[in-house]
Design an enzyme around this catalytic site. Structure first.
Site, PDB file in Angstrom:
ATOM      1  N   SER A   1       0.845  -1.191   0.000  1.00 40.46           N
ATOM      2  CA  SER A   1       0.000   0.000   0.000  1.00 40.46           C
ATOM      3  C   SER A   1       0.885   1.247   0.000  1.00 40.46           C
ATOM      4  O   SER A   1       1.733   1.390  -0.870  1.00 40.46           O
ATOM      5  CB  SER A   1      -0.951  -0.056   1.212  1.00 40.46           C
ATOM      6  OG  SER A   1      -1.956   0.918   1.106  1.00 40.46           O
TER       7      SER A   1
ATOM      8  N   GLU B   1      -2.272  -2.797  -7.551  1.00 40.80           N
ATOM      9  CA  GLU B   1      -3.469  -2.973  -6.726  1.00 40.80           C
ATOM     10  C   GLU B   1      -3.856  -1.581  -6.243  1.00 40.80           C
ATOM     11  O   GLU B   1      -3.051  -0.648  -6.310  1.00 40.80           O
ATOM     12  CB  GLU B   1      -3.200  -3.925  -5.554  1.00 40.80           C
ATOM     13  CG  GLU B   1      -2.157  -3.455  -4.550  1.00 40.80           C
ATOM     14  CD  GLU B   1      -2.700  -2.555  -3.441  1.00 40.80           C
ATOM     15  OE1 GLU B   1      -3.904  -2.650  -3.115  1.00 40.80           O
ATOM     16  OE2 GLU B   1      -1.936  -1.730  -2.913  1.00 40.80           O
TER      17      GLU B   1
ATOM     18  N   HIS C   1      -5.511  -5.158  -0.918  1.00 39.79           N
ATOM     19  CA  HIS C   1      -6.217  -4.856   0.321  1.00 39.79           C
ATOM     20  C   HIS C   1      -7.377  -5.805   0.601  1.00 39.79           C
ATOM     21  O   HIS C   1      -8.237  -5.493   1.420  1.00 39.79           O
ATOM     22  CB  HIS C   1      -6.724  -3.413   0.283  1.00 39.79           C
ATOM     23  CG  HIS C   1      -5.633  -2.379   0.423  1.00 39.79           C
ATOM     24  ND1 HIS C   1      -4.784  -2.069  -0.605  1.00 39.79           N
ATOM     25  CD2 HIS C   1      -5.249  -1.612   1.474  1.00 39.79           C
ATOM     26  CE1 HIS C   1      -3.931  -1.124  -0.199  1.00 39.79           C
ATOM     27  NE2 HIS C   1      -4.197  -0.831   1.053  1.00 39.79           N
TER      28      HIS C   1
END
Lengths: 273, 273
Positions: free
Chosen positions: B77, B176, B244
């Site tokens: 992330s 992502e 996630h």
């Protein structure tokens, strides 16, 4: 309303199309834009909306046509991608101002009269902070002179790394944003700093940051701006009435300006010929 | 849980601090990170959280210390800013995998066992699409071999224009995202394209795009990905269980990988020595 100003209005032939969130496919929107830039009868290009999509077509603009026949160009928000591209490729001074959709409130409202001044007169724009704006408390003393450049902060960050990098050395940066949580505002400013865009910037004019709050253990957007802009060590003036707020004062980009945080004024030279 | 694997855990001395949304000031977080990189007893650095803030400190990393004593490094992330920086500055292969916080579900859950494999074995990771993932329908035929690079799409775009630009020519890009409306996903991909990052990319591995939907006349994030990745003309495999989502399979970055959209596998060589 534009007709009431004595202007003849011509709508892009694809202007009423829809393609998901876009006003037509990239090809349709680009064709309209280039057609306007190439048409000697067209003296000003007013963007109907912001939203999203300008960066998808910006590298297809006929910059030769713009250089050959410079026109007035007005819009903001997503349109920042076009402002930056036109400046970087052709040194066209443009107008950061309401969209045509945003002018539909009538010819006599302040927003429209300000836009008319920017488009149709040679009067400089003198702007003072609106005490009701969220960023009005943001002020770092000093006076700066330079070319005014910038626009929507998110779109400026989204332009980093592309071939369009405005030289902000000695320039006054203007920024506004909407619907960005404080961490996103921070991220955009950190990206521009890391990318070197803010090196040598002479001053920063801060407009409206609408709907930029968040819940949770988060700084306010004002705190984010104060930290990131404060570290630049240049004059900063907040609360200026440009952006996504109710008042959207039109002002030139790519023209000389004076930011005076002491007298609390931003003075911007006219764009029009 | 890490103790159950036979590891000795040392918490950064500032790890429990708070500074607004950040886990301590930039100086505190950077001191912890560099302290870990410099300590010969530390063999792996596991990030406790993602969130926001890594790009604020990434240019202050002691890259000489990393080069002198390469360690395992895991996170994802926001941590993408660190993965990219470590790769660009030191060619350290890192692990795109759960945060330590995300491993707190216990030592025997799939997520933890996968992370243990990536951290503590020399077994390659073989990943297949999860048919329940939103991006599972995304597949463009072909097979690509190359170094696997990438991470969180938003953080990749936020790195454009900085001195950290991973060379994706001949590489397999993995992406992502979470909490990004489709237009923001489109914007990030267009920015990377305009910045030339995707030139020569050999294939794209698409993980989880969680909470990326929007209301209104908008394409789905699947449509955005299909359009932007489809135009690259390279193999694409979606639905891979990294990101996630519930399953967060750990896999190496900066290591050789094979993306086979025909057999629907992503095979990633181990990072560990």
């Amino acid at each position: 309303m534009l007709s009431a100003w004595g202007l003849r209005v011509r709508l892009g032939s694809n202007a009423l199309r829809r393609y998901f969130y876009l006003a037509g496919t990239d090809e349709e929107r680009l064709a309209d834009l280039n057609s306007a830039f190439r048409d000697p009868d067209v003296r000003a290009v007013l963007c109907i909306r912001g939203g999203y999509g300008a960066q998808r077509i910006v590298d297809g603009i006929d910059f030769d046509a713009v250089r050959a026949d410079p026109k007035l160009f007005m819009g903001f928000s997503d349109i920042t991608a076009l402002h930056v591209a036109l400046w970087c490729e052709t040194r066209l001074a443009t107008i950061h101002g309401p969209t045509a959709y945003g002018l539909a409130t009538g010819p006599d409202c302040t927003r429209a009269l300000d836009a008319r001044q920017a488009l149709m007169t040679r009067d400089p724009i003198v702007m003072t902070p609106d005490e009701n704006e969220g960023t009005a408390q943001l002020r770092l003393a000093g006076r700066a002179e330079g070319v005014l450049l910038g626009g929507n902060l998110t779109m400026l960050a989204a332009t980093a790394g592309t071939r369009h990098r405005p030289d902000l050395n000695g320039a006054i940066l203007m920024i506004e944003a909407t619907d960005e949580e404080p961490y996103r505002v921070d991220r955009s400013l950190v990206q521009l700093k890391r990318a070197g865009w803010l090196d040598g910037v002479a001053g920063v004019a801060v407009g409206q940051f609408t709907r930029c709050e968040d819940d949770g253990p988060t700084p306010t957007v004002q705190q984010v701006l104060a930290e990131q802009l404060g570290s630049l060590g240049v004059p900063v003036l907040g609360g200026l009435p440009f952006g996504h707020g109710e008042q959207q004062t039109a002002l030139g980009l790519g023209v000389p300006a004076i930011l005076d945080a002491d007298t609390r004024t931003l003075t911007v030279q006219p764009v029009g010929q």
